[in-house]
Design a protein around this motif. Structure first.
Motif, short mmCIF file in Angstrom:
data_model
loop_
_atom_site.label_atom_id
_atom_site.label_comp_id
_atom_site.label_asym_id
_atom_site.label_seq_id
_atom_site.Cartn_x
_atom_site.Cartn_y
_atom_site.Cartn_z
N ALA A 1 16.58 37.02 32.80
CA ALA A 1 17.24 37.32 34.07
C ALA A 1 18.37 36.33 34.36
CB ALA A 1 16.21 37.30 35.20
N THR A 2 18.14 35.05 34.02
CA THR A 2 19.18 34.04 34.22
C THR A 2 20.41 34.35 33.39
OG1 THR A 2 17.51 32.38 34.71
CG2 THR A 2 19.68 31.58 34.10
N TRP A 3 20.20 34.71 32.13
CA TRP A 3 21.34 35.06 31.28
C TRP A 3 22.05 36.30 31.79
CZ3 TRP A 3 24.06 32.36 28.09
CH2 TRP A 3 23.51 31.23 27.52
N LEU A 4 21.29 37.30 32.24
CA LEU A 4 21.93 38.51 32.78
C LEU A 4 22.73 38.19 34.04
CD1 LEU A 4 19.31 41.37 32.31
CD2 LEU A 4 21.56 41.16 31.25
N LEU A 5 22.24 37.26 34.84
CA LEU A 5 23.00 36.87 36.03
C LEU A 5 24.33 36.23 35.65
CD1 LEU A 5 20.14 35.48 38.26
CD2 LEU A 5 21.67 37.35 38.86
N TYR A 6 24.31 35.33 34.66
CA TYR A 6 25.56 34.72 34.22
C TYR A 6 26.52 35.77 33.65
CZ TYR A 6 23.33 30.10 34.55
OH TYR A 6 22.72 28.97 34.99
N ILE A 7 26.02 36.65 32.83
CA ILE A 7 26.87 37.69 32.22
C ILE A 7 27.41 38.63 33.30
CG2 ILE A 7 26.84 39.70 30.68
CD1 ILE A 7 24.79 38.08 28.97
N ASN A 8 26.55 39.04 34.23
CA ASN A 8 27.00 39.91 35.32
C ASN A 8 28.01 39.20 36.22
OD1 ASN A 8 25.44 41.97 34.39
ND2 ASN A 8 23.91 41.85 36.02
N GLY A 9 27.85 37.89 36.38
CA GLY A 9 28.82 37.13 37.16
C GLY A 9 30.20 37.14 36.52
N PHE A 10 30.23 37.02 35.19
CA PHE A 10 31.51 37.10 34.49
C PHE A 10 32.14 38.48 34.67
CE2 PHE A 10 33.75 38.52 30.66
CZ PHE A 10 34.82 37.65 30.68
N PHE A 11 31.33 39.52 34.50
CA PHE A 11 31.87 40.88 34.66
C PHE A 11 32.22 41.19 36.12
CE2 PHE A 11 29.86 41.62 30.47
CZ PHE A 11 31.02 42.01 29.81
N ALA A 12 31.52 40.57 37.07
CA ALA A 12 31.90 40.74 38.48
C ALA A 12 33.26 40.11 38.74
CB ALA A 12 30.83 40.13 39.39
N LEU A 13 33.54 38.97 38.09
CA LEU A 13 34.86 38.34 38.22
C LEU A 13 35.94 39.25 37.64
CD1 LEU A 13 36.62 35.89 38.96
CD2 LEU A 13 36.11 34.98 36.70
N ALA A 14 35.69 39.81 36.46
CA ALA A 14 36.65 40.74 35.86
C ALA A 14 36.81 41.98 36.73
CB ALA A 14 36.18 41.13 34.45
N ASN A 15 35.73 42.45 37.30
CA ASN A 15 35.73 43.60 38.19
C ASN A 15 36.54 43.30 39.45
OD1 ASN A 15 34.97 45.89 39.68
ND2 ASN A 15 32.88 45.82 38.94
N PHE A 16 36.44 42.07 39.94
CA PHE A 16 37.18 41.64 41.13
C PHE A 16 38.68 41.64 40.88
CE2 PHE A 16 38.86 38.14 43.81
CZ PHE A 16 38.50 38.62 45.06
#
Length: 120
Positions: free
Chosen positions: A9-24
């Motif tokens: 879950a921690t790794w998925l949070l980091y990866i999703n955070g990166f994609f949320a930045l790209a999405n932003f």
């Protein structure tokens, strides 16, 4: 040492955070669309990005607030989809599968039991 459910879950949070930045940054994606169209959009986008990164970081350091922030971050894609598409699941089944997997990992009985006992 955390159980596998929390580590993944921690790794998925980091990866999703990166994609949320790209999405932003991309105004065609959900968070970018919200940023461009709504007045609260820039703040919402930055809060989503920060929730993913801080949730993962604080959870990795065994803090209860990190687990709570991680839960907020895990449900944020569904809120974004509701705002943009008026539906919980958008056009991408793969994205929804990873979002649901993150929620399942965080709410798994091993994860909940570990954070109740070991997080401070």
């Amino acid at each position: 040492m955390q159980p596998q459910t929390l580590q993944i879950a921690t790794w998925l949070l980091y990866i999703n955070g990166f994609f949320a930045l790209a999405n932003f940054m991309d105004s065609q994606m959900e968070i970018g669309y919200i940023r461009r169209v709504y007045a609260f959009g820039p703040v919402y986008g930055l809060v989503v990005i920060a929730a993913h990164v801080l949730g993962g970081l604080l959870m990795a350091n065994d803090l209860k607030i990190g687990y709570k922030i991680a839960l907020v971050a895990a449900f944020s894609p569904f809120v974004s989809n509701l705002i943009v598409y008026q539906s919980l699941i958008a056009h991408s089944f793969l994205n929804a599968a990873f979002d649901i997997a993150l929620i399942a990992l965080l709410l798994h009985t091993q994860s909940r039991a570990h954070q109740k006992v070991w997080f401070h």
